[in-house]
Design a protein around this motif. Structure first.
Motif, PDB file in Angstrom:
ATOM      1  N   ALA A   1      13.923  51.813  16.531  1.00 38.53           N
ATOM      2  CA  ALA A   1      12.493  51.644  16.750  1.00 38.53           C
ATOM      3  C   ALA A   1      11.774  52.979  16.857  1.00 38.53           C
ATOM      4  O   ALA A   1      10.557  53.045  16.699  1.00 38.53           O
ATOM      5  CB  ALA A   1      12.254  50.825  18.004  1.00 38.53           C
ATOM      6  N   ALA A   2      12.501  54.057  17.096  1.00 43.84           N
ATOM      7  CA  ALA A   2      11.879  55.373  17.244  1.00 43.84           C
ATOM      8  C   ALA A   2      11.189  55.817  15.968  1.00 43.84           C
ATOM      9  O   ALA A   2      10.173  56.521  16.023  1.00 43.84           O
ATOM     10  CB  ALA A   2      12.927  56.396  17.667  1.00 43.84           C
ATOM     11  N   THR A   3      11.710  55.411  14.825  1.00 45.38           N
ATOM     12  CA  THR A   3      11.064  55.799  13.563  1.00 45.38           C
ATOM     13  C   THR A   3       9.745  55.068  13.366  1.00 45.38           C
ATOM     14  O   THR A   3       8.815  55.620  12.781  1.00 45.38           O
ATOM     15  CB  THR A   3      11.996  55.500  12.375  1.00 45.38           C
ATOM     16  OG1 THR A   3      12.318  54.119  12.373  1.00 45.38           O
ATOM     17  CG2 THR A   3      13.262  56.325  12.464  1.00 45.38           C
ATOM     18  N   PHE A   4       9.615  53.846  13.869  1.00 44.86           N
ATOM     19  CA  PHE A   4       8.392  53.070  13.690  1.00 44.86           C
ATOM     20  C   PHE A   4       7.289  53.479  14.659  1.00 44.86           C
ATOM     21  O   PHE A   4       6.105  53.407  14.320  1.00 44.86           O
ATOM     22  CB  PHE A   4       8.674  51.569  13.857  1.00 44.86           C
ATOM     23  CG  PHE A   4       9.602  51.026  12.810  1.00 44.86           C
ATOM     24  CD1 PHE A   4       9.255  51.030  11.469  1.00 44.86           C
ATOM     25  CD2 PHE A   4      10.836  50.519  13.170  1.00 44.86           C
ATOM     26  CE1 PHE A   4      10.110  50.537  10.503  1.00 44.86           C
ATOM     27  CE2 PHE A   4      11.698  50.024  12.217  1.00 44.86           C
ATOM     28  CZ  PHE A   4      11.340  50.030  10.878  1.00 44.86           C
ATOM     29  N   ILE A   5       7.651  53.891  15.845  1.00 41.03           N
ATOM     30  CA  ILE A   5       6.637  54.257  16.839  1.00 41.03           C
ATOM     31  C   ILE A   5       6.444  55.771  16.926  1.00 41.03           C
ATOM     32  O   ILE A   5       5.726  56.257  17.795  1.00 41.03           O
ATOM     33  CB  ILE A   5       6.992  53.682  18.225  1.00 41.03           C
ATOM     34  CG1 ILE A   5       8.353  54.160  18.702  1.00 41.03           C
ATOM     35  CG2 ILE A   5       6.911  52.183  18.246  1.00 41.03           C
ATOM     36  CD1 ILE A   5       8.711  53.737  20.121  1.00 41.03           C
ATOM     37  N   HIS A   6       7.056  56.507  16.033  1.00 35.84           N
ATOM     38  CA  HIS A   6       6.923  57.969  15.924  1.00 35.84           C
ATOM     39  C   HIS A   6       7.288  58.683  17.222  1.00 35.84           C
ATOM     40  O   HIS A   6       6.581  59.567  17.691  1.00 35.84           O
ATOM     41  CB  HIS A   6       5.500  58.345  15.483  1.00 35.84           C
ATOM     42  CG  HIS A   6       5.096  57.708  14.198  1.00 35.84           C
ATOM     43  ND1 HIS A   6       5.693  58.000  12.995  1.00 35.84           N
ATOM     44  CD2 HIS A   6       4.163  56.745  13.934  1.00 35.84           C
ATOM     45  CE1 HIS A   6       5.152  57.272  12.042  1.00 35.84           C
ATOM     46  NE2 HIS A   6       4.208  56.499  12.587  1.00 35.84           N
ATOM     47  N   LYS A   7       8.375  58.278  17.811  1.00 35.97           N
ATOM     48  CA  LYS A   7       8.936  58.952  18.985  1.00 35.97           C
ATOM     49  C   LYS A   7      10.278  59.551  18.590  1.00 35.97           C
ATOM     50  O   LYS A   7      10.885  59.161  17.596  1.00 35.97           O
ATOM     51  CB  LYS A   7       9.160  57.953  20.133  1.00 35.97           C
ATOM     52  CG  LYS A   7       7.909  57.372  20.709  1.00 35.97           C
ATOM     53  CD  LYS A   7       7.361  58.301  21.740  1.00 35.97           C
ATOM     54  CE  LYS A   7       6.166  57.637  22.412  1.00 35.97           C
ATOM     55  NZ  LYS A   7       5.702  58.358  23.536  1.00 35.97           N
TER      56      LYS A   7
END
Length: 152
Positions: A119-125
């Motif tokens: 999910a880090a790639t989708f929320i730019h974290k």
């Protein structure tokens, strides 16, 4: 005979009242200022239940654990009681085992790390930093050789 019993009861009551009040009644019954102890000496002597020398907070260690045991921090104490109750219900009532609990917690942790890293790639974290563990080849081969030779 009843006078003797009455005197004994009165003397017993006097002794008890002496202990409670903290001064000797037999020394003087006058109300003069010279016979009374000073206020500073009375404040210095603290009367504790059951003749304890130290406060209960100090007996429990005097830190945060004493605050939890004595319910001075009610939120943390209630949380500790809740966790202990959940653990008791899991192990005692539901007959859950410690090894099963540890395995389920590890599976849950791996699933959360997997979801977080994807999910880090989708929320730019930034994804979680998991240290890379490298086991040297030589000790593993020596261990396997020792197991193989001992089983023959």
């Amino acid at each position: 005979m009843s006078d003797h019993e009455d005197k004994h009861e009165e003397s017993l009551l006097e002794k008890i009242s002496e202990k409670v009040k903290g001064h000797d009644l037999s020394s003087s019954s006058s109300d003069s200022d010279d016979d009374k102890p000073s206020e500073s000496s009375m404040k210095a002597k603290v009367f504790r239940l059951f003749g304890r020398e130290r406060p209960v907070h100090d007996v429990f260690g005097g830190g945060k654990q004493a605050d939890i045991f004595l319910w001075r921090n009610k939120k943390i104490s209630a949380g500790a009681l809740g966790v202990a109750t959940v653990i008791w219900v899991l192990f005692e009532l539901l007959e859950y085992h410690l090894l099963t609990l540890v395995c389920h917690l590890l599976i849950l942790a791996l699933a959360l790390l997997f979801l977080w890293s994807n999910a880090a790639t989708f929320i730019h974290k930034s994804p979680p930093r998991i240290p890379e563990v490298q086991i040297p080849k030589d000790p593993v081969l020596e261990f396997a050789q020792a197991l193989r030779s001992s089983s023959l």
